[in-house]
Design an enzyme around this catalytic site. Structure first.
Site, PDB file in Angstrom:
ATOM      1  N   ASP A  93       0.564  -1.858   0.158  1.00 47.15           N
ATOM      2  CA  ASP A  93       0.132   0.516   0.074  1.00 47.15           C
ATOM      3  C   ASP A  93       0.454   1.197  -0.043  1.00 47.15           C
ATOM      4  O   ASP A  93       0.776   1.799   0.775  1.00 47.15           O
ATOM      5  CB  ASP A  93      -1.032   0.510   0.706  1.00 47.15           C
ATOM      6  CG  ASP A  93      -1.454  -1.297   0.839  1.00 47.15           C
ATOM      7  OD1 ASP A  93      -2.459  -0.713   0.418  1.00 47.15           O
ATOM      8  OD2 ASP A  93      -1.872  -2.146   1.454  1.00 47.15           O
TER       9      ASP A  93
ATOM     10  N   HIS B 107       0.986   3.688  -2.467  1.00 47.61           N
ATOM     11  CA  HIS B 107       0.254   4.605  -2.442  1.00 47.61           C
ATOM     12  C   HIS B 107       1.043   5.904  -3.019  1.00 47.61           C
ATOM     13  O   HIS B 107       0.446   6.983  -2.079  1.00 47.61           O
ATOM     14  CB  HIS B 107      -1.101   4.942  -1.625  1.00 47.61           C
ATOM     15  CG  HIS B 107      -2.280   3.564  -1.305  1.00 47.61           C
ATOM     16  ND1 HIS B 107      -3.042   3.669  -2.985  1.00 47.61           N
ATOM     17  CD2 HIS B 107      -2.269   3.188  -0.836  1.00 47.61           C
ATOM     18  CE1 HIS B 107      -4.329   2.853  -2.407  1.00 47.61           C
ATOM     19  NE2 HIS B 107      -3.362   2.214  -0.511  1.00 47.61           N
TER      20      HIS B 107
ATOM     21  N   ASP C 234      -0.884  -2.366  -4.493  1.00 45.45           N
ATOM     22  CA  ASP C 234      -1.473  -0.673  -4.472  1.00 45.45           C
ATOM     23  C   ASP C 234      -0.397   0.297  -4.466  1.00 45.45           C
ATOM     24  O   ASP C 234       0.185   1.237  -3.269  1.00 45.45           O
ATOM     25  CB  ASP C 234      -2.524  -0.312  -3.307  1.00 45.45           C
ATOM     26  CG  ASP C 234      -4.073  -0.927  -3.541  1.00 45.45           C
ATOM     27  OD1 ASP C 234      -4.596  -1.125  -4.703  1.00 45.45           O
ATOM     28  OD2 ASP C 234      -4.720  -0.622  -2.498  1.00 45.45           O
TER      29      ASP C 234
ATOM     30  N   ASN D 229      -5.839  -3.710  -5.976  1.00 44.23           N
ATOM     31  CA  ASN D 229      -7.197  -3.037  -7.010  1.00 44.23           C
ATOM     32  C   ASN D 229      -6.734  -1.641  -6.944  1.00 44.23           C
ATOM     33  O   ASN D 229      -7.705  -1.137  -8.276  1.00 44.23           O
ATOM     34  CB  ASN D 229      -8.133  -2.622  -5.449  1.00 44.23           C
ATOM     35  CG  ASN D 229      -8.558  -2.229  -4.136  1.00 44.23           C
ATOM     36  OD1 ASN D 229      -7.300  -2.311  -3.257  1.00 44.23           O
ATOM     37  ND2 ASN D 229      -8.811  -1.339  -4.293  1.00 44.23           N
TER      38      ASN D 229
ATOM     39  N   ASP E 150      -7.412   1.822 -10.964  1.00 46.80           N
ATOM     40  CA  ASP E 150      -7.617   3.461 -11.229  1.00 46.80           C
ATOM     41  C   ASP E 150      -7.381   3.834 -11.914  1.00 46.80           C
ATOM     42  O   ASP E 150      -7.999   4.877 -12.670  1.00 46.80           O
ATOM     43  CB  ASP E 150      -7.536   4.349  -9.757  1.00 46.80           C
ATOM     44  CG  ASP E 150      -7.393   3.582  -8.154  1.00 46.80           C
ATOM     45  OD1 ASP E 150      -8.850   3.653  -8.084  1.00 46.80           O
ATOM     46  OD2 ASP E 150      -6.458   4.701  -7.506  1.00 46.80           O
TER      47      ASP E 150
ATOM     48  N   HIS F  54      -3.100  -9.331  -2.505  1.00 47.37           N
ATOM     49  CA  HIS F  54      -3.681  -7.883  -1.664  1.00 47.37           C
ATOM     50  C   HIS F  54      -5.961  -8.142  -1.610  1.00 47.37           C
ATOM     51  O   HIS F  54      -6.052  -7.601  -2.139  1.00 47.37           O
ATOM     52  CB  HIS F  54      -3.387  -6.760  -3.094  1.00 47.37           C
ATOM     53  CG  HIS F  54      -4.395  -5.029  -2.864  1.00 47.37           C
ATOM     54  ND1 HIS F  54      -2.628  -5.022  -1.987  1.00 47.37           N
ATOM     55  CD2 HIS F  54      -5.498  -4.310  -2.367  1.00 47.37           C
ATOM     56  CE1 HIS F  54      -3.802  -3.226  -1.560  1.00 47.37           C
ATOM     57  NE2 HIS F  54      -5.333  -3.082  -2.196  1.00 47.37           N
TER      58      HIS F  54
ATOM     59  N   HIS G  71      -3.950  -4.370   1.910  1.00 51.18           N
ATOM     60  CA  HIS G  71      -4.645  -3.772   1.193  1.00 51.18           C
ATOM     61  C   HIS G  71      -5.803  -2.918   2.556  1.00 51.18           C
ATOM     62  O   HIS G  71      -6.373  -1.879   2.223  1.00 51.18           O
ATOM     63  CB  HIS G  71      -5.865  -4.584   0.523  1.00 51.18           C
ATOM     64  CG  HIS G  71      -7.413  -4.855  -0.059  1.00 51.18           C
ATOM     65  ND1 HIS G  71      -7.852  -3.109  -0.469  1.00 51.18           N
ATOM     66  CD2 HIS G  71      -8.269  -5.302   0.973  1.00 51.18           C
ATOM     67  CE1 HIS G  71      -8.855  -3.322  -0.697  1.00 51.18           C
ATOM     68  NE2 HIS G  71      -9.393  -4.449  -0.296  1.00 51.18           N
TER      69      HIS G  71
ATOM     70  N   GLN H 271      -4.221  -2.224   5.255  1.00 56.07           N
ATOM     71  CA  GLN H 271      -3.706  -0.614   5.683  1.00 56.07           C
ATOM     72  C   GLN H 271      -3.259  -0.929   7.537  1.00 56.07           C
ATOM     73  O   GLN H 271      -3.009   0.272   7.440  1.00 56.07           O
ATOM     74  CB  GLN H 271      -3.578   0.375   5.099  1.00 56.07           C
ATOM     75  CG  GLN H 271      -3.601   0.262   3.260  1.00 56.07           C
ATOM     76  CD  GLN H 271      -3.864   1.771   2.763  1.00 56.07           C
ATOM     77  OE1 GLN H 271      -4.928   1.207   2.100  1.00 56.07           O
ATOM     78  NE2 GLN H 271      -4.072   2.470   3.626  1.00 56.07           N
TER      79      GLN H 271
ATOM     80  N   ARG I  95     -14.690   6.844   7.037  1.00 59.27           N
ATOM     81  CA  ARG I  95     -15.612   5.456   6.652  1.00 59.27           C
ATOM     82  C   ARG I  95     -16.495   4.883   7.327  1.00 59.27           C
ATOM     83  O   ARG I  95     -17.534   4.064   7.753  1.00 59.27           O
ATOM     84  CB  ARG I  95     -14.809   4.520   6.327  1.00 59.27           C
ATOM     85  CG  ARG I  95     -13.594   4.765   5.284  1.00 59.27           C
ATOM     86  CD  ARG I  95     -12.784   3.357   4.073  1.00 59.27           C
ATOM     87  NE  ARG I  95     -12.185   3.962   3.792  1.00 59.27           N
ATOM     88  CZ  ARG I  95     -11.844   2.864   1.957  1.00 59.27           C
ATOM     89  NH1 ARG I  95     -12.110   1.653   2.677  1.00 59.27           N
ATOM     90  NH2 ARG I  95     -10.693   3.880   1.323  1.00 59.27           N
TER      91      ARG I  95
ATOM     92  N   ARG J 110      -9.961  10.624   0.547  1.00 57.34           N
ATOM     93  CA  ARG J 110      -8.391   9.810   0.746  1.00 57.34           C
ATOM     94  C   ARG J 110      -7.261  10.514   1.410  1.00 57.34           C
ATOM     95  O   ARG J 110      -6.443   9.673   2.262  1.00 57.34           O
ATOM     96  CB  ARG J 110      -7.511  10.180  -0.544  1.00 57.34           C
ATOM     97  CG  ARG J 110      -8.027   8.718  -1.588  1.00 57.34           C
ATOM     98  CD  ARG J 110      -8.931   7.859  -1.537  1.00 57.34           C
ATOM     99  NE  ARG J 110      -7.779   6.930  -1.109  1.00 57.34           N
ATOM    100  CZ  ARG J 110      -7.923   5.566  -0.684  1.00 57.34           C
ATOM    101  NH1 ARG J 110      -9.315   5.003  -0.833  1.00 57.34           N
ATOM    102  NH2 ARG J 110      -6.808   4.536  -0.796  1.00 57.34           N
TER     103      ARG J 110
END
Length: 534
Positions: A47, A49, A90, A122, A126, A221, A254, A256, A364, A395
Site C-alpha cells: 500500500d 500509494h 496498491d 485494486n 484506477d 492484496h 489492502h 493497511q 468511513r 483519501r
C-alpha cells in the site's frame, strides 16, 4: 521482535498440516542438502500509494528505504543467506505528485530497489490497462495475480506466479487480489477483465505449486482481518490461509494495518507492513530438511517519528529508531519528478478556518464536514437536489489554513467525473435505501447533502429533500461521481438510466472551483447534521 519456531512434528498434530508436509514430500526433485540450514530473508512493503518522497516531517520515502534495504541485503549475504523483496500492491493513487505522473517515479524507484515481485492491488485499476502495462515496463519485475483474468482468453491478465531459485531452494511466489476489486476498481477500466475468487483459485493452484517448489509464498492484496472477521469486505488473508493448506507465508496488503507479529493460521505466517513505506517488514527463517524450522520477524520503521517533551517541556518529534540516510542515487532519480509535481500543485486556492476531516478510520464510519463539503460542491455544480459521496473516494484530511491544489488532490486523487441522474420519488427512495445501508467501515459508506432520512429495516423512510417531504409527482436530481454511477463500491448502477448525464467535470477540479468561490471555508457551515438516522 517476534520469534516463531515451527517443526514438522508439532505441525503434524493438525490434520491439515499433515497434508502440507505430504505435498512437500511429493514436491519437486530435491535440490537442497539433507541437514543443511538455509537462511532466507523476506523483505516486504504494501500500500505504497504514491509516497515516493518523504513527508514534511522527513518520514519514510523511497530514498531512505533504499539505504535500509541495501544494508539488510548486505548483512544477509555476509551471513550466507538469501533474500527476496516483495510488495503487497496498491502502488497507485494517493499523492498528487505521483498521480499526475502515472506513478512513474514510484515504479522506477521500485526498479532501483530491485523488487522481485508484487501483487496487483485494486488501485492498480484506477488507470487504463495501457497505463498499468507501462508501469510494469518501468518496474521491470513481475506483477502477479492468479485470479485476475483476461475475459476473452480466460488466462491471467498478468503472471499468476513466478518460481525463484533461492540458493538450492525453489520458491514459488503467487499473487492474489481481492475480489472486491470488482466494486473498488474503476468499472470503465475493468471492461474485458474477469475477477475470480482468490480462495477458489488458490485451492486449485497451490497444490500444483507444491509439486514444483519447496516453498510457496503468496503476495496478496486481500486484507488482514483479525480472526477472519472481514465484515463488509471480501474475505482476506486469514480466510485464505484457513481454507487453503500449503501456503508457507502470506505477504499481504489492502487493509493497511501493521502486523508487528505474524498471524499464524493453519501453518501459514501472515505478514503486513502497514502503508506508504512507513515500515519495511523483515522475516528471517531457517529452512531445513523440507520445512521452516525457525523464524524471526520485525517491522522496521523508515524514519518514523514520535512526539516527546524536551527539557523545556516543549513537544518535539524524534526518530523512533536511528535516522536512516537517504540514498543519493535514488534522490537524484526522484528529485526531478518531485520538482515537476511541486510546480503544478503549490498554487494557493483558498483558506479554511477549521480542519476538514477525511481520515480513513473516521470518514468511513461517520458523517464528516469534509464529506459534506464534497457532496455540496457536486450538488451545486450540477444544480442537483442531493449530493452523495462514497467515503472511499475521500483519501485525506484537508487541514485548517491555506488550501492548495495539492490539498484537494490528496483528498480526491482519482479523477472521477461528476455525474447526475433525475429520479422519480420511487426511484429515489430505492436508491437511497441501497446507498444509506452501505456498511460503516467500508469505502461504500455514504456522505450526503440536501437530504435527511431514517433507515428502517433496510429501507429509507421519513425522507426530506431540502427540508421537504417527497412528492410523488416530482423528479429529484442526485449528484454522484462517475465511479459509483457505474456500480463502483457496490452502488446501484445508473449509467444506463435514461436520465443519466456525465457532466464532464473532474471531481477535484470542481472542488477547487468551489473553494475558490466560497473561501474562507467555514467549518461550521459543513458540520455533521445527522443526515441518516439508523
Amino acid at each position: 521482535m517476534k520469534v516463531t519456531k515451527r517443526f514438522i512434528t508439532n505441525l503434524a498434530l493438525t490434520g491439515v498440516a499433515l497434508s502440507v508436509t505430504a505435498c512437500s514430500v511429493m514436491g519437486p526433485q530435491q535440490g537442497w542438502e539433507e541437514d543443511k540450514e538455509y537462511r532466507v530473508t523476506i523483505l516486504h512493503t504494501n500500500d505504497h500509494h504514491g509516497r515516493f518522497w518523504q513527508n514534511s516531517k522527513g518520514e519514510y520515502g523511497m530514498a531512505a528505504r533504499k539505504t535500509l534495504i541495501d544494508n539488510i541485503r548486505e548483512e544477509v549475504a555476509l551471513n550466507d543467506g538469501s533474500s527476496l523483496l516483495l510488495s503487497g500492491g496498491d502502488i497507485n493513487t494517493g499523492v498528487p505528485e505521483s498521480d499526475l505522473q502515472d506513478a512513474e517515479p514510484d515504479f522506477r524507484g521500485m526498479n532501483m530497489l530491485k523488487y522481485d515481485a508484487m501483487a496487483l492491488g485494486n488501485h492498480e485499476f484506477d488507470n487504463p490497462l495501457s497505463v498499468l502495462k507501462q508501469q510494469q515496463e518501468w518496474a521491470g519485475f513481475p506483477f502477479l495475480s492468479a485470479n485476475i483474468l483476461d475475459e476473452k482468453t480466460g488466462k491471467p491478465l498478468f503472471d499468476a506466479y513466478k518460481i525463484f531459485q533461492v540458493d538450492d531452494l525453489k520458491v514459488a511466489v503467487v499473487g492474489f487480489t481481492t475480489d472486491d476489486t470488482v466494486k473498488l476498481g474503476n468499472p470503465e477500466y475493468l471492461e474485458g477483465i474477469k475477477i475470480e475468487s482468490p480462495i477458489e483459485v488458490a485451492s486449485t493452484l497451490v497444490p500444483e505449486l507444491r509439486k514444483k517448489a519447496d516453498l510457496v509464498i503468496a503476495v496478496t492484496h486481500m486484507g488482514h482481518y483479525a480472526n477472519g472477521n472481514h465484515g463488509g469486505n471480501a474475505p482476506g488473508d486469514v480466510a485464505l490461509a484457513r481454507a487453503v493448506p500449503g501456503i508457507d507465508v502470506v505477504v499481504g496488503g489492502h487493509s493497511q494495518n501493521p502486523l508487528f507479529e505474524p498471524d499464524e493460521q493453519n501453518g501459514t505466517l501472515i505478514l503486513q507492513a502497514h502503508e506508504w513505506g512507513k515500515y519495511v517488514g523483515r522475516l528471517d527463517f531457517v529452512y531445513k530438511n523440507g520445512d521452516i524450522v525457525d523464524s524471526t520477524y520485525e517491522l522496521i520503521p523508515v524514519n518514523l517519528k514520535k512526539k516527546v517533551k524536551d527539557a523545556e517541556g516543549n513537544s518535539v518529534r524524534v526518530y523512533i529508531q536511528d535516522e536512516i540516510a537517504q540514498d543519493a542515487e535514488m534522490l537524484k532519480m526522484l528529485t526531478p519528478f518531485q520538482e515537476k509535481g511541486q510546480e503544478e500543485l503549490n498554487v494557493e486556492i483558498g483558506f479554511a478556518n477549521a480542519d476538514f476531516i477525511g481520515e480513513r478510520s473516521i470518514v468511513r464510519n461517520q458523517e464528516t464536514n469534509l464529506g459534506n463539503l464534497i457532496a455540496v460542491a457536486m450538488q451545486e455544480k450540477v444544480n442537483a437536489d442531493i449530493g452523495i459521496m462514497n467515503s472511499g473516494g475521500i483519501r485525506d484530511d484537508m487541514p485548517k489554513g491555506i488550501i492548495t491544489y495539492k490539498s484537494v488532490l490528496q483528498v480526491q486523487p482519482f479523477g472521477n467525473m461528476v455525474s447526475y441522474v433525475d429520479f422519480t420519488a420511487v426511484e429515489l427512495t430505492d436508491y437511497l435505501s441501497a446507498v444509506a445501508a452501505k456498511q460503516a467501515g467500508t469505502g461504500a459508506f455514504a456522505q450526503f447533502s440536501g437530504v435527511s432520512l431514517t433507515l428502517k429495516d433496510g429501507k429509507a423512510t421519513d425522507i426530506l429533500v431540502g427540508g421537504s417531504p417527497l412528492e410523488a409527482a416530482k423528479t429529484y436530481r442526485i449528484a454522484i461521481n462517475s465511479y459509483v454511477a457505474t456500480g463502483g463500491d457496490g452502488y446501484p448502477k445508473v449509467v444506463d438510466h435514461p436520465n443519466y448525464v456525465n457532466s464532464g467535470y473532474v471531481d477535484a477540479d470542481l472542488l477547487v472551483e468551489y473553494i475558490k468561490t466560497n473561501y474562507p471555508l467555514d467549518g461550521a457551515k459543513f458540520a455533521p447534521t445527522g443526515a441518516v438516522k439508523r
